[in-house]
Design a protein around this motif. Structure first.
Motif, PDB file in Angstrom:
ATOM      1  N   PRO A 161     -16.981 -10.245  17.608  1.00  0.00           N
ATOM      2  CA  PRO A 161     -16.821 -11.462  18.301  1.00  0.00           C
ATOM      3  C   PRO A 161     -16.257 -12.323  17.320  1.00  0.00           C
ATOM      4  CG  PRO A 161     -18.659 -11.789  17.921  1.00  0.00           C
ATOM      5  CD  PRO A 161     -18.552 -10.491  17.518  1.00  0.00           C
ATOM      6  N   VAL A 162     -14.586 -12.729  18.082  1.00  0.00           N
ATOM      7  CA  VAL A 162     -13.681 -13.761  17.463  1.00  0.00           C
ATOM      8  C   VAL A 162     -14.082 -14.929  18.349  1.00  0.00           C
ATOM      9  CG1 VAL A 162     -11.503 -14.751  16.801  1.00  0.00           C
ATOM     10  CG2 VAL A 162     -12.508 -11.955  16.677  1.00  0.00           C
ATOM     11  N   ILE A 163     -14.405 -16.321  17.243  1.00  0.00           N
ATOM     12  CA  ILE A 163     -14.401 -16.724  18.751  1.00  0.00           C
ATOM     13  C   ILE A 163     -14.091 -18.621  18.425  1.00  0.00           C
ATOM     14  CG2 ILE A 163     -16.883 -18.604  19.325  1.00  0.00           C
ATOM     15  CD1 ILE A 163     -18.217 -16.161  18.923  1.00  0.00           C
ATOM     16  N   LYS A 164     -13.128 -19.048  19.095  1.00  0.00           N
ATOM     17  CA  LYS A 164     -12.363 -20.259  18.783  1.00  0.00           C
ATOM     18  C   LYS A 164     -13.185 -21.513  19.069  1.00  0.00           C
ATOM     19  CE  LYS A 164      -9.305 -19.266  21.410  1.00  0.00           C
ATOM     20  NZ  LYS A 164      -8.226 -19.449  22.174  1.00  0.00           N
ATOM     21  N   THR A 165     -14.306 -22.589  17.824  1.00  0.00           N
ATOM     22  CA  THR A 165     -14.499 -23.569  17.915  1.00  0.00           C
ATOM     23  C   THR A 165     -13.899 -25.047  17.481  1.00  0.00           C
ATOM     24  OG1 THR A 165     -15.377 -23.382  15.666  1.00  0.00           O
ATOM     25  CG2 THR A 165     -16.758 -21.714  16.989  1.00  0.00           C
ATOM     26  N   SER A 166     -14.370 -26.389  18.268  1.00  0.00           N
ATOM     27  CA  SER A 166     -13.109 -26.944  18.264  1.00  0.00           C
ATOM     28  C   SER A 166     -14.034 -28.372  17.906  1.00  0.00           C
ATOM     29  CB  SER A 166     -12.123 -27.560  18.755  1.00  0.00           C
ATOM     30  OG  SER A 166     -11.577 -29.051  18.745  1.00  0.00           O
ATOM     31  N   SER A 167     -14.550 -28.588  16.722  1.00  0.00           N
ATOM     32  CA  SER A 167     -15.330 -30.027  16.377  1.00  0.00           C
ATOM     33  C   SER A 167     -14.794 -30.972  17.666  1.00  0.00           C
ATOM     34  CB  SER A 167     -15.191 -30.089  15.281  1.00  0.00           C
ATOM     35  OG  SER A 167     -16.059 -29.448  14.821  1.00  0.00           O
ATOM     36  N   LEU A 168     -13.486 -31.473  17.419  1.00  0.00           N
ATOM     37  CA  LEU A 168     -12.665 -32.847  18.203  1.00  0.00           C
ATOM     38  C   LEU A 168     -12.982 -32.672  19.734  1.00  0.00           C
ATOM     39  CD1 LEU A 168     -11.408 -34.774  17.835  1.00  0.00           C
ATOM     40  CD2 LEU A 168      -9.087 -33.883  17.988  1.00  0.00           C
ATOM     41  N   LYS A 169     -13.183 -30.765  20.299  1.00  0.00           N
ATOM     42  CA  LYS A 169     -13.377 -31.098  21.523  1.00  0.00           C
ATOM     43  C   LYS A 169     -14.727 -30.354  22.061  1.00  0.00           C
ATOM     44  CE  LYS A 169      -8.425 -30.489  22.684  1.00  0.00           C
ATOM     45  NZ  LYS A 169      -7.086 -28.862  22.886  1.00  0.00           N
ATOM     46  N   GLU A 170     -15.549 -30.085  21.007  1.00  0.00           N
ATOM     47  CA  GLU A 170     -16.740 -30.224  21.348  1.00  0.00           C
ATOM     48  C   GLU A 170     -16.984 -28.612  21.668  1.00  0.00           C
ATOM     49  OE1 GLU A 170     -19.527 -31.352  19.998  1.00  0.00           O
ATOM     50  OE2 GLU A 170     -18.825 -33.387  19.823  1.00  0.00           O
ATOM     51  N   GLN A 171     -16.008 -27.778  21.279  1.00  0.00           N
ATOM     52  CA  GLN A 171     -15.953 -26.694  22.004  1.00  0.00           C
ATOM     53  C   GLN A 171     -16.282 -24.660  20.824  1.00  0.00           C
ATOM     54  OE1 GLN A 171     -11.041 -25.207  22.406  1.00  0.00           O
ATOM     55  NE2 GLN A 171     -11.851 -23.340  22.442  1.00  0.00           N
ATOM     56  N   GLY A 172     -17.163 -24.383  22.056  1.00  0.00           N
ATOM     57  CA  GLY A 172     -17.274 -23.067  21.865  1.00  0.00           C
ATOM     58  C   GLY A 172     -18.177 -23.508  20.558  1.00  0.00           C
TER      59      GLY A 172
END
Length: 319
Positions: free
Chosen positions: A222-233
């Motif tokens: 899997p290729v998972i996009k994460t963002s600490s700023l937006k609490e994503q993924g």
């Protein structure tokens, strides 16, 4: 120190901290304690987090630990920092970045200096993993130095390798050259709130689809996009880690990886013993004299190596 093993097995954090110190200082009693702990280890999911410097590994690990604690997991973290080539010391900056987790009694964080070891890991990493495993931490997350091509060594310790990449770093093609595609079980595109994240994720997905070895594998990376700023993924990432662990168990790959890792560990222990024997046999003055002789072309490195090999009792000839 007599009951350090018993206290560690009961989850005593001070006993674990003391054990890690013994391991890092290479004290003789550490191996005896680790031998006792070996039968109590092998239960934790070992996750390696690697990637280029600046890709956001430490921030990602912090967010992962937060999510795992929400699931009431007892988490161990080993953050390997690069050592100075001059002093041998390390800044241990990862411990500073993860200070917000330090007050949680169910999170054990240890920063370790790589001490010049080229594989992105400290030579003591495996032993510290074993101690944390025996103390009941699961999963155990290892964050590597992030030095590029030598990062493949994480495969010799971790069961699941998570490769972190940031958008706009221009290292996508370089990652292929460095063999990163071959070691990844999960890709994370960090800082997904920045421009270029979608493109980076799409490029990785395309490259994986072109790899014939990956097309034949039952595990689809899997290729998972994460963002600490937006609490994503992050929840999706933890879910992917658990799915990969299940895949390893059901496919028999977990046992295969464990066998390869144990073989590598035994070989490393033997090589370390040979190096220490050589160091004890040949003093600094003699070593410098041998180097001078070879430098002046008065002797060749092959005959010198053969002579030293005979002195320390090794029988296999120098190739």
């Amino acid at each position: 120190m007599k009951n350090i093993v018993e206290r560690l097995l009961q989850g005593d954090r001070r006993a674990l901290a003391r054990m890690v110190t013994l391991i890092e200082n290479e004290l003789p009693q550490a191996h005896a304690y680790l031998a006792e702990l070996h039968q109590h280890s092998g239960k934790a999911h070992i996750v390696g987090v690697t990637g280029s410097p600046g890709a956001g590994k430490s921030t990602l690990v912090t967010r992962m630990v937060r999510e795992l604690r929400r699931q009431d997991r007892k988490v161990g973290v080993i953050a390997v920092d690069p050592s100075s080539p001059f002093s041998g010391g390390a800044i241990l900056g990862d411990r500073i970045r993860m200070m917000e987790l330090a007050g949680d009694p169910n999170v054990f964080i240890r920063s370790m200096a790589s001490r010049g070891h080229l594989g992105g890991l400290s030579t003591a990493t495996r032993d510290v993993v074993r101690a944390m495993d025996a103390a009941g931490y699961d999963p155990i997350i290892i964050e590597t130095v992030g030095t590029g091509q030598a990062e493949v060594e994480i495969m010799r310790t971790a069961q699941t390798v998570l490769v972190t990449m940031a958008p706009g770093m221009g290292d996508d093609i370089q990652a292929i050259k460095a063999g990163i595609l071959e070691i990844a079980d999960i890709f994370v595109v960090s800082k997904a709130d920045k421009p270029g994240a979608d493109q980076t994720a799409a490029e990785l997905t395309m490259l994986l689809s072109l790899d014939p070895n990956r097309r034949q594998s039952a595990w689809r990376i899997p290729v998972i996009k994460t963002s600490s700023l937006k609490e994503q993924g992050i929840p999706e990432l933890i879910d992917a880690l658990q799915k990969h662990q299940s895949y390893l168990k059901e496919s028999g790959m977990l046992a295969q990886r464990a066998q390869r890792q144990i073989q590598s560990e035994i070989q490393t222990l033997i090589l370390q013993a040979v190096a220490k024997t050589l160091q004890a046999t040949v003093g600094t003055e003699e070593w410098n004299a041998l180097v001078e002789d070879v430098t002046r072309r008065e002797r060749d490195p092959y005959s010198v190596a053969t002579n030293l090999q005979e002195r320390i009792g090794l029988q296999h000839p120098i190739p």
